[in-house]
Design a protein around this motif. Sequence first.
Motif, PDB file in Angstrom:
ATOM      1  N   LEU A 237     -14.426 -14.579 -33.439  1.00  0.00           N
ATOM      2  CA  LEU A 237     -15.468 -15.567 -33.163  1.00  0.00           C
ATOM      3  C   LEU A 237     -15.734 -15.712 -31.662  1.00  0.00           C
ATOM      4  CD1 LEU A 237     -14.328 -18.288 -35.712  1.00  0.00           C
ATOM      5  CD2 LEU A 237     -16.328 -16.811 -35.910  1.00  0.00           C
ATOM      6  N   TRP A 238     -14.834 -15.222 -30.860  1.00  0.00           N
ATOM      7  CA  TRP A 238     -14.964 -15.396 -29.406  1.00  0.00           C
ATOM      8  C   TRP A 238     -15.818 -14.288 -28.810  1.00  0.00           C
ATOM      9  CZ3 TRP A 238     -12.681 -19.194 -26.202  1.00  0.00           C
ATOM     10  CH2 TRP A 238     -11.889 -20.129 -26.880  1.00  0.00           C
ATOM     11  N   ARG A 239     -16.767 -14.691 -27.918  1.00  0.00           N
ATOM     12  CA  ARG A 239     -17.589 -13.732 -27.197  1.00  0.00           C
ATOM     13  C   ARG A 239     -17.353 -13.800 -25.683  1.00  0.00           C
ATOM     14  NH1 ARG A 239     -20.771 -16.466 -30.654  1.00  0.00           N
ATOM     15  NH2 ARG A 239     -21.770 -17.648 -28.981  1.00  0.00           N
ATOM     16  N   GLY A 240     -16.426 -14.665 -25.258  1.00  0.00           N
ATOM     17  CA  GLY A 240     -16.127 -14.868 -23.838  1.00  0.00           C
ATOM     18  C   GLY A 240     -15.550 -16.248 -23.642  1.00  0.00           C
ATOM     19  N   PRO A 241     -15.457 -16.738 -22.397  1.00  0.00           N
ATOM     20  CA  PRO A 241     -14.923 -18.080 -22.153  1.00  0.00           C
ATOM     21  C   PRO A 241     -15.782 -19.157 -22.789  1.00  0.00           C
ATOM     22  CG  PRO A 241     -14.966 -16.768 -20.140  1.00  0.00           C
ATOM     23  CD  PRO A 241     -15.720 -15.988 -21.166  1.00  0.00           C
ATOM     24  N   VAL A 242     -15.173 -20.268 -23.083  1.00  0.00           N
ATOM     25  CA  VAL A 242     -15.886 -21.401 -23.699  1.00  0.00           C
ATOM     26  C   VAL A 242     -17.015 -21.862 -22.781  1.00  0.00           C
ATOM     27  CG1 VAL A 242     -15.653 -23.779 -24.501  1.00  0.00           C
ATOM     28  CG2 VAL A 242     -13.817 -22.121 -24.921  1.00  0.00           C
ATOM     29  N   LEU A 243     -18.224 -22.024 -23.352  1.00  0.00           N
ATOM     30  CA  LEU A 243     -19.387 -22.583 -22.644  1.00  0.00           C
ATOM     31  C   LEU A 243     -19.666 -21.830 -21.345  1.00  0.00           C
ATOM     32  CD1 LEU A 243     -18.540 -26.389 -23.135  1.00  0.00           C
ATOM     33  CD2 LEU A 243     -19.980 -24.954 -24.565  1.00  0.00           C
ATOM     34  N   ASP A 244     -19.443 -20.539 -21.365  1.00  0.00           N
ATOM     35  CA  ASP A 244     -19.566 -19.760 -20.136  1.00  0.00           C
ATOM     36  C   ASP A 244     -21.034 -19.543 -19.768  1.00  0.00           C
ATOM     37  OD1 ASP A 244     -18.681 -18.274 -17.977  1.00  0.00           O
ATOM     38  OD2 ASP A 244     -18.734 -16.371 -19.075  1.00  0.00           O
ATOM     39  N   GLY A 245     -21.316 -19.504 -18.478  1.00  0.00           N
ATOM     40  CA  GLY A 245     -22.605 -19.053 -17.990  1.00  0.00           C
ATOM     41  C   GLY A 245     -23.546 -20.136 -17.531  1.00  0.00           C
ATOM     42  N   TRP A 246     -23.365 -21.388 -17.932  1.00  0.00           N
ATOM     43  CA  TRP A 246     -24.365 -22.385 -17.521  1.00  0.00           C
ATOM     44  C   TRP A 246     -23.739 -23.705 -17.123  1.00  0.00           C
ATOM     45  CZ3 TRP A 246     -24.596 -26.902 -20.397  1.00  0.00           C
ATOM     46  CH2 TRP A 246     -23.906 -26.875 -21.636  1.00  0.00           C
ATOM     47  N   LEU A 247     -22.499 -24.009 -17.614  1.00  0.00           N
ATOM     48  CA  LEU A 247     -21.862 -25.293 -17.306  1.00  0.00           C
ATOM     49  C   LEU A 247     -21.042 -25.164 -16.022  1.00  0.00           C
ATOM     50  CD1 LEU A 247     -21.713 -28.087 -18.677  1.00  0.00           C
ATOM     51  CD2 LEU A 247     -19.551 -27.371 -19.704  1.00  0.00           C
ATOM     52  N   HIS A 248     -20.982 -26.266 -15.274  1.00  0.00           N
ATOM     53  CA  HIS A 248     -20.183 -26.282 -14.052  1.00  0.00           C
ATOM     54  C   HIS A 248     -18.730 -25.949 -14.394  1.00  0.00           C
ATOM     55  CE1 HIS A 248     -18.036 -27.828 -10.510  1.00  0.00           C
ATOM     56  NE2 HIS A 248     -19.201 -27.727  -9.866  1.00  0.00           N
ATOM     57  N   PRO A 249     -18.034 -25.138 -13.562  1.00  0.00           N
ATOM     58  CA  PRO A 249     -16.662 -24.720 -13.891  1.00  0.00           C
ATOM     59  C   PRO A 249     -15.704 -25.879 -14.167  1.00  0.00           C
ATOM     60  CG  PRO A 249     -17.509 -23.411 -12.077  1.00  0.00           C
ATOM     61  CD  PRO A 249     -18.540 -24.489 -12.346  1.00  0.00           C
ATOM     62  N   ASN A 250     -15.821 -26.963 -13.385  1.00  0.00           N
ATOM     63  CA  ASN A 250     -14.914 -28.098 -13.611  1.00  0.00           C
ATOM     64  C   ASN A 250     -15.153 -28.722 -14.984  1.00  0.00           C
ATOM     65  OD1 ASN A 250     -13.833 -27.706 -11.095  1.00  0.00           O
ATOM     66  ND2 ASN A 250     -15.028 -29.326 -10.091  1.00  0.00           N
ATOM     67  N   SER A 251     -16.406 -28.879 -15.333  1.00  0.00           N
ATOM     68  CA  SER A 251     -16.722 -29.462 -16.639  1.00  0.00           C
ATOM     69  C   SER A 251     -16.295 -28.513 -17.754  1.00  0.00           C
ATOM     70  CB  SER A 251     -18.221 -29.743 -16.733  1.00  0.00           C
ATOM     71  OG  SER A 251     -18.609 -30.654 -15.731  1.00  0.00           O
ATOM     72  N   ARG A 252     -16.546 -27.216 -17.536  1.00  0.00           N
ATOM     73  CA  ARG A 252     -16.169 -26.251 -18.556  1.00  0.00           C
ATOM     74  C   ARG A 252     -14.656 -26.252 -18.773  1.00  0.00           C
ATOM     75  NH1 ARG A 252     -18.234 -22.070 -16.368  1.00  0.00           N
ATOM     76  NH2 ARG A 252     -16.343 -21.019 -15.626  1.00  0.00           N
ATOM     77  N   ALA A 253     -13.866 -26.356 -17.673  1.00  0.00           N
ATOM     78  CA  ALA A 253     -12.409 -26.375 -17.801  1.00  0.00           C
ATOM     79  C   ALA A 253     -11.947 -27.616 -18.546  1.00  0.00           C
ATOM     80  CB  ALA A 253     -11.764 -26.318 -16.411  1.00  0.00           C
ATOM     81  N   ALA A 254     -12.566 -28.769 -18.221  1.00  0.00           N
ATOM     82  CA  ALA A 254     -12.150 -30.012 -18.873  1.00  0.00           C
ATOM     83  C   ALA A 254     -12.464 -29.988 -20.360  1.00  0.00           C
ATOM     84  CB  ALA A 254     -12.839 -31.194 -18.197  1.00  0.00           C
ATOM     85  N   LEU A 255     -13.653 -29.449 -20.706  1.00  0.00           N
ATOM     86  CA  LEU A 255     -14.085 -29.448 -22.112  1.00  0.00           C
ATOM     87  C   LEU A 255     -13.420 -28.334 -22.922  1.00  0.00           C
ATOM     88  CD1 LEU A 255     -17.882 -30.125 -21.559  1.00  0.00           C
ATOM     89  CD2 LEU A 255     -16.219 -31.701 -22.529  1.00  0.00           C
ATOM     90  N   GLY A 256     -13.131 -27.200 -22.269  1.00  0.00           N
ATOM     91  CA  GLY A 256     -12.710 -26.049 -23.046  1.00  0.00           C
ATOM     92  C   GLY A 256     -11.242 -25.659 -22.892  1.00  0.00           C
ATOM     93  N   GLN A 257     -10.445 -26.406 -22.099  1.00  0.00           N
ATOM     94  CA  GLN A 257      -9.070 -25.998 -21.851  1.00  0.00           C
ATOM     95  C   GLN A 257      -8.251 -25.904 -23.138  1.00  0.00           C
ATOM     96  OE1 GLN A 257      -7.017 -28.409 -18.992  1.00  0.00           O
ATOM     97  NE2 GLN A 257      -5.164 -27.162 -19.024  1.00  0.00           N
ATOM     98  N   GLY A 258      -8.413 -26.882 -24.010  1.00  0.00           N
ATOM     99  CA  GLY A 258      -7.639 -26.879 -25.247  1.00  0.00           C
ATOM    100  C   GLY A 258      -7.933 -25.658 -26.104  1.00  0.00           C
ATOM    101  N   LEU A 259      -9.233 -25.308 -26.204  1.00  0.00           N
ATOM    102  CA  LEU A 259      -9.608 -24.131 -26.984  1.00  0.00           C
ATOM    103  C   LEU A 259      -9.079 -22.836 -26.359  1.00  0.00           C
ATOM    104  CD1 LEU A 259     -13.273 -24.878 -28.094  1.00  0.00           C
ATOM    105  CD2 LEU A 259     -11.329 -24.412 -29.597  1.00  0.00           C
ATOM    106  N   GLU A 260      -9.138 -22.755 -25.025  1.00  0.00           N
ATOM    107  CA  GLU A 260      -8.646 -21.549 -24.350  1.00  0.00           C
ATOM    108  C   GLU A 260      -7.137 -21.385 -24.565  1.00  0.00           C
ATOM    109  OE1 GLU A 260     -10.221 -19.208 -23.122  1.00  0.00           O
ATOM    110  OE2 GLU A 260     -12.172 -19.880 -22.405  1.00  0.00           O
ATOM    111  N   GLU A 261      -6.381 -22.490 -24.515  1.00  0.00           N
ATOM    112  CA  GLU A 261      -4.937 -22.418 -24.746  1.00  0.00           C
ATOM    113  C   GLU A 261      -4.650 -21.966 -26.177  1.00  0.00           C
ATOM    114  OE1 GLU A 261      -2.228 -22.849 -22.840  1.00  0.00           O
ATOM    115  OE2 GLU A 261      -3.491 -23.026 -21.051  1.00  0.00           O
ATOM    116  N   LEU A 262      -5.438 -22.495 -27.121  1.00  0.00           N
ATOM    117  CA  LEU A 262      -5.231 -22.117 -28.516  1.00  0.00           C
ATOM    118  C   LEU A 262      -5.562 -20.641 -28.722  1.00  0.00           C
ATOM    119  CD1 LEU A 262      -4.441 -23.114 -31.309  1.00  0.00           C
ATOM    120  CD2 LEU A 262      -6.834 -23.768 -31.696  1.00  0.00           C
TER     121      LEU A 262
END
Length: 872
Positions: A71-96
């Motif tokens: 299901l993964w095509r790259g980092p969570v919310l990649d390409g348009w969201l600010h990196p800090n926001s993307r890290a805060a929103l997607g860290q849990g998914l990336e760890e999983l």
Amino acid sequence: MQSRISEVRATLAAVDQPDAGIRLLTSGSGYVLEAPPDRVDAHRFRDDVAAVRDAVSDEQARALVRSALSLWRGPVLDGWLHPNSRAALGQGLEELRLTATEELFDIELRLGNHLAIVDELGELARAHPTRERLVGHLMLALARSGRSAEALQAFDKLRRWLRDELGTDPSTELQSLHVAVVRGEIPALQAISSEPADTFPAAVPRTLPADVADFSGRSRETAELRGILVRESVSARVAAVTGPAGAGKTALSIHVAHALSNEFPDGQLYANLHGIDTGRPDQPGQVLDRFLRALGVDGLSLPATLDGRVDLYRGLLADRRLIVLLDNAVDEEQILPLIPGSGSCAVIVTSRTRLGAAVGAETVALEVMDSAEAIELLARIAGTARVSREADASQELVRWCGHLPLAIRIAGSRLAAKPHWTMEKLSKLLSDERSRLDRLSYGHLDVRASIELSYRSLSPQAQILLRLLGGTDTVETSIWLASALLGSSAAAAEEALEELIDAQLLDFAGPANSNQARYRLHDLVRLFAKERDDRADLVDEAKVRVYGAALSTLDRLFNAMYGQDSLTMHSSSPRQAIDDPQIRSSPASLMEWFDAERPVIIRLVEWSAKEGLSGVAWDLACTSSPLFAMHHLYDDWSHTLDIALTATRRSDDIRGQAATLYRFGMLHTDRQEMDQAKDMFVQAAQLFKRAGDDHGQAVITAYLAMIHRFQRRPEEALLQYATAIDGLEAAGDRGGVAFVLRGLGQASMDLGDDVAADTHLARSLSIYREIGSPPLGLAQALFWYGMLLLRRDAHEKAEPLFAEVLATARTFGDRHGQAQALRGLGICHYRSGKRERAHADLTEALHLVRQTNSSIVEARVQQTIEELFPNG
């Protein structure tokens, strides 16, 4: 905004089924996107990962994980969201996602698919260096793929990263895997490989040198060392064998290690760490290279880093009973990586420095041998019958060897090689200290070379101090003396002394009845240091500083006790104050210093006289005379004055002769030899007159008055005292004036003139207090004023005066002063009706001063007892 919402709704309608349940709704002033969880990739991913726990087989589990990861095509919310926001929103998914990936690799390894995933694993492990589980999977896949060296490199890289970035080590599980890779014990390797597994060779290292065939003595140290090494422990038992050069540290350690071979059947590892015998001591990594190879580790499997080798070494020894001997260590940093982590192993560390505390070592300290052990060792080497035939010469021989095992072994070897030599012959050869170190060399055994190794390891300051100690023939030293020799602060001198202690070139000799730390130089080390003394001018300069320091400290002590230069005179010899904090300013502390340093003071008088420095000699002897007198050290007192008088006569120093004869007069007075005392005082007076020293003449007049009083001629004493007081007043000697006033009071009491006695004694007390209450002068005046009060039957007023005198005398260990004070207290207590206490006081006073030859004080105490207790 409304236009954009319309576009979104049109897009959703084009890509989704009408009944999919996905709607964009208006909600208040905003919009909400509704969708079932099974239509959202994040939810579907979580569900698939959770389902893995319920899989009935590894194949099913692998399918679920791969479905989830697809299901993964790259980092969570990649390409348009600010990196800090993307890290805060997607860290849990990336760890999983990473956890799921690790789980997939775990499954693939269980299924034996290491070749298919090894490269993918390597790429992912490099991208995520903190994921220890990934590194573990990579190590396992590499090892199973026949790439063990790369597996060890991966572990080493992780360890360095963790150490540098986080200050930590890999997990226990990963370290265990590392050891398994080294050993070739890869989990389930046989089940998944068509080739047979290589098993790790169970090598039993035997690198210990041969035992000393003629080892003898050291029974106590042998038992102590064995006890440390065989006791049960959860961690490695470490014994540090320390001692000076030639004490036999290595011989003892090798002997004990061999004796314990049955206790440690898995082998012995030995390394000479070259702590001081080369400019570059062996590094722990070098030693571990040798140890690991001895344990059977192939060079290709050796970790490149020290940390990697330490981990592998400790892992290999974890279940083994093995003894490690680390010989000639330099410091804890060198030995710490070489200590096994297992309680099944034991370690012996030998060093000339005192170390081991950092690794929890228990110390076995080797000193020189006692006489019996030294003779036993000599007999083992040179022959028992030979030693027995010449018992006295053998004792003399080991004494010239300083009871040092290395020196005795050399002497024994020389005798064994020359059967026609007698013990007496070699003993006479060694008695000449100029060639003794030359004689104590045989083959590869050399006392001088052994000491040289320790010497080379010293700092320049410590080397200079050792050379000065040798150049001045100083066997015992202390901080103040070392400070004076070096011309340095006490702190710098103590640092140099402690460095020599650590190098086993000095022994700690204890406080020697004072708070002064003392250090002793072994005779063979002294000879070595004397050889290195190639600058006579430096030794001469050092001696001048020592003379100045001794004179300065003696002045402090004399002035604290008797008042500033009271009734004394000095030469023009320079003083040099020292800052040793151990020599405190209190009179009691200074007196402790003198008690400890008395042999040094005597030696300095001898040195200075021999070198023609008569001013130093008589100044030292005269300033210390009252201190010798206090403890009735008549031999030392007379010896120093004899040397000083000879020196002053040789140099025609008239004033020095007068001052020395004056102190000789005091010595004879103290021994109740009044005629000899008077003769000395008369000679001194004549010489002071020739030297034009009015103060000296006044001092002698005062002491001649004292002789008249002792000889029961109080009228003549009064006349002499009256003459003396004018000269002392003119010289500004206020302490001398107080002394004479006390004498006038005593003479007046002898004549029965209590009024005059009161006047003189009161003035004496007033002056003593005015000049700072020198304790001994004040105590003597207080005592006689107390005796005057007793004559007036005012014992209540006298008692506190005697108590103060007693306290002062006890502070200085002045036995006669204590006896006099107790005599006065005894009379006070008797008159107060306290007969038992009075008798106890007088009995104690008599006990303090009773000798084979009765002194004046003893006679007076005895007389008082007979008067007060005529029936006993």
